[in-house]
Each structure stands twice: as structure tokens, then as C-alpha cells.
Design an enzyme around this catalytic site. Structure first.
Site, PDB file in Angstrom:
ATOM      1  N   SER A 261     -49.453  47.494  67.600  1.00 15.48           N
ATOM      2  CA  SER A 261     -48.499  46.787  68.475  1.00 15.48           C
ATOM      3  C   SER A 261     -47.929  45.541  67.784  1.00 15.48           C
ATOM      4  CB  SER A 261     -49.138  46.428  69.816  1.00 15.48           C
ATOM      5  OG  SER A 261     -50.146  45.467  69.663  1.00 15.48           O
TER       6      SER A 261
ATOM      7  N   ARG B 185     -60.267  46.446  57.552  1.00 15.05           N
ATOM      8  CA  ARG B 185     -61.124  46.559  56.368  1.00 15.05           C
ATOM      9  C   ARG B 185     -61.206  45.199  55.694  1.00 15.05           C
ATOM     10  NH1 ARG B 185     -64.334  50.530  56.309  1.00 15.05           N
ATOM     11  NH2 ARG B 185     -64.614  50.280  54.065  1.00 15.05           N
TER      12      ARG B 185
ATOM     13  N   HIS C 231     -55.312  36.921  63.413  1.00 11.69           N
ATOM     14  CA  HIS C 231     -56.705  36.992  63.873  1.00 11.69           C
ATOM     15  C   HIS C 231     -56.749  36.531  65.335  1.00 11.69           C
ATOM     16  CE1 HIS C 231     -61.038  37.022  63.622  1.00 11.69           C
ATOM     17  NE2 HIS C 231     -61.029  35.871  64.258  1.00 11.69           N
TER      18      HIS C 231
ATOM     19  N   THR D  26     -57.214  34.417  52.136  1.00 11.50           N
ATOM     20  CA  THR D  26     -57.909  33.951  50.932  1.00 11.50           C
ATOM     21  C   THR D  26     -59.210  34.745  50.826  1.00 11.50           C
ATOM     22  OG1 THR D  26     -58.892  32.190  52.242  1.00 11.50           O
ATOM     23  CG2 THR D  26     -56.930  31.617  50.963  1.00 11.50           C
TER      24      THR D  26
ATOM     25  N   ASP E  90     -61.156  35.319  57.059  1.00 11.66           N
ATOM     26  CA  ASP E  90     -60.604  34.573  58.195  1.00 11.66           C
ATOM     27  C   ASP E  90     -60.613  33.050  57.977  1.00 11.66           C
ATOM     28  OD1 ASP E  90     -60.253  37.006  59.501  1.00 11.66           O
ATOM     29  OD2 ASP E  90     -62.185  36.890  60.523  1.00 11.66           O
TER      30      ASP E  90
HETATM   31  C1  GAR Z   1     -54.941  42.490  67.231  1.00 13.63           C
HETATM   32  O1  GAR Z   1     -55.471  41.862  68.370  1.00 13.63           O
HETATM   33  C2  GAR Z   1     -55.275  41.694  65.980  1.00 13.63           C
HETATM   34  O2  GAR Z   1     -55.258  40.298  66.198  1.00 13.63           O
HETATM   35  C3  GAR Z   1     -56.668  42.174  65.696  1.00 13.63           C
HETATM   36  O3  GAR Z   1     -56.627  43.562  65.955  1.00 13.63           O
HETATM   37  C4  GAR Z   1     -55.655  43.817  66.962  1.00 13.63           C
HETATM   38  C5  GAR Z   1     -54.711  44.881  66.458  1.00 13.63           C
HETATM   39  O4  GAR Z   1     -53.821  45.310  67.454  1.00 13.63           O
HETATM   40  N1  GAR Z   1     -57.048  41.890  64.355  1.00 13.63           N
HETATM   41  C6  GAR Z   1     -58.294  41.608  63.982  1.00 13.63           C
HETATM   42  O5  GAR Z   1     -59.224  41.604  64.740  1.00 13.63           O
HETATM   43  C7  GAR Z   1     -58.450  41.316  62.500  1.00 13.63           C
HETATM   44  N2  GAR Z   1     -59.778  40.848  62.235  1.00 13.63           N
HETATM   45  P1  GAR Z   1     -52.516  46.125  67.081  1.00 13.63           P
HETATM   46  O6  GAR Z   1     -52.954  47.270  66.171  1.00 13.63           O
HETATM   47  O7  GAR Z   1     -52.008  46.639  68.393  1.00 13.63           O
HETATM   48  O8  GAR Z   1     -51.566  45.180  66.405  1.00 13.63           O
END
Ligand code: GAR
Length: 196
Positions: A13, A95, A113, A145, A149
Site C-alpha cells: 500500500s 528482510r 518504519h 544505515t 532502523d
Molecule cells: C507498513 O506499515 C510499513 O511501515 C511496515 O510494513 C508495512 C507494509 O505495508 N514496515 C516495516 O515494518 C519495516 N520494518 P504495505 O506493504 O501495505 O506498504
């Protein structure tokens, strides 16, 4: 023309929000940029169909096809480099990347994040924010980096944590902000790249 390559693992999304912004006439003309490819480490990532529906080239580099993180990251970089990216965008890419990969794209690799970093790096951010009694939660866009996170913060948005919130309810509130914040942060990054 600046090429953006987006890496996803799931629903995509955030990727879709960036694609939508990139297609808006104003954005494309002012920034001379396009989403050149969407790459997933999972063949069943829902975002792949969304990207294909928008006419964006997609590919899959499955981590399961490689014996080590190093080999996976090398194959991923080969696929990313096909599209000569100005900017590599992690959008729900789940990943952990090796220092080699992060260094290869240093300064042009960004991530979103779902917490107000430096609070709650890692997984299960919404449950942890609720359990910690936080009154606000949110989202952070940051440069990637080597330390997970922890890169320089490019943008943040906060939402309230409501009484009786569940992790899912909080996640939905944060995700709405992600879709607002990430396209803007990408546009800001590209604008800065123009002036540097
Ligand atoms: C989002 O909430 C993003 O912030 C999170 O995964 C989701 C992906 O949603 N990312 C992490 O947790 C990275 N560590 P999406 O596939 O619908 O964009």
C-alpha cells in the site's frame, strides 16, 4: 529521468501511494522521476499485482533461493541495478539487508518504519507502543544505515494512541499517515538531489 526502485514484501500500500503521487502530473514534471520497477522477495506479495496493474515492471528475487543473506543481497542488487536507480525505496520490505547492500546504496536507500524512531525499532511496533502506555505513536521515514532502523530521520508523523486501542486499530491509524508521509518524503529527497 530519475528512476525509483521500490522493494516490497507484502500488500504494497505504501508503494501504491508513491506510484500514485509519482503519476500526478505535477510530481512527474517537477521532479522528472518515475517508479521504474517494483521488486519483491516474495512471489505472492499482493503489491506485485498492484504494480503490474499500473504498468510498472516487477520481479521477484526470493530469499528462499539463496543459501545465505550475502548471496540473496548480491542477487537483489543485480536486479535493482538493472533499473539504474537514483533512489531505492524500502516499502514494507521485511528482510534485514547486509552491510554490503546498505553500503552499496548509501545515501540513496530509504525506509519507512511504523513507529516514532528511535522508539521501537524492529517488529511488533504497535503492540509494544500500546503495552508501553504510549499516548502517541506514529511513523518514521529514514535513511537506511547499517544499524537496523537507526538512520537519519527524514520525516515523521504522529497519531494518538486511544484508550482500548488494539494493535490492528493503531496500525490502521498509522498506515493512513504512512501513505501521506512517504510520497512527500520521496519527493523531498528527489528535490534535494536536484539541488546537490
Ligand atoms: C507498513 O506499515 C510499513 O511501515 C511496515 O510494513 C508495512 C507494509 O505495508 N514496515 C516495516 O515494518 C519495516 N520494518 P504495505 O506493504 O501495505 O506498504
Amino acid at each position: 529521468m530519475k528512476n525509483i526502485v521500490i522493494l516490497i514484501s507484502g500488500g504494497g500500500s505504501n508503494m501504491a501511494a508513491i506510484v500514485k503521487a509519482a503519476e500526478s502530473e505535477r510530481w512527474a514534471a517537477r521532479l522528472d522521476a518515475r517508479v521504474a520497477a517494483v521488486i519483491s522477495n516474495k512471489a505472492d506479495a499482493g503489491g506485485l499485482a498492484i504494480a503490474r496493474g499500473q504498468g510498472i515492471p516487477t520481479s521477484v528475487v526470493s530469499h528462499k533461493d539463496f543459501a545465505s543473506r550475502e548471496e540473496f543481497d548480491a542477487a537483489l542488487a543485480r536486479e535493482v541495478d538493472v533499473h539504474a536507480p537514483t533512489l531505492v525505496v524500502l516499502a514494507g520490505f521485511m528482510r534485514i539487508l547486509t552491510p554490503w547492500f546498505v553500503t552499496r546504496y548509501a545515501g540513496r536507500l530509504i525506509n519507512i518504519h511504523p513507529s516514532l524512531l528511535p522508539a521501537f525499532p524492529g517488529l511488533n511496533t504497535h503492540r509494544r507502543a500500546i503495552e508501553a502506555g504510549c499516548r502517541v505513536a506514529g511513523v518514521t521515514v529514514h535513511e537506511v544505515t547499517v544499524e537496523l532502523d537507526h538512520g537519519p530521520i527524514l520525516a515523521q508523523a504522529a497519531v494518538p494512541v486511544l484508550p482500548d486501542d488494539t494493535p490492528d486499530a493503531l496500525a490502521a491509524r498509522v498506515l493512513a499517515q504512512e501513505h501521506r508521509v512517504y510520497p512527500r518524503a520521496v519527493a523531498d529527497w528527489l528535490r534535494r538531489a536536484d539541488t546537490n
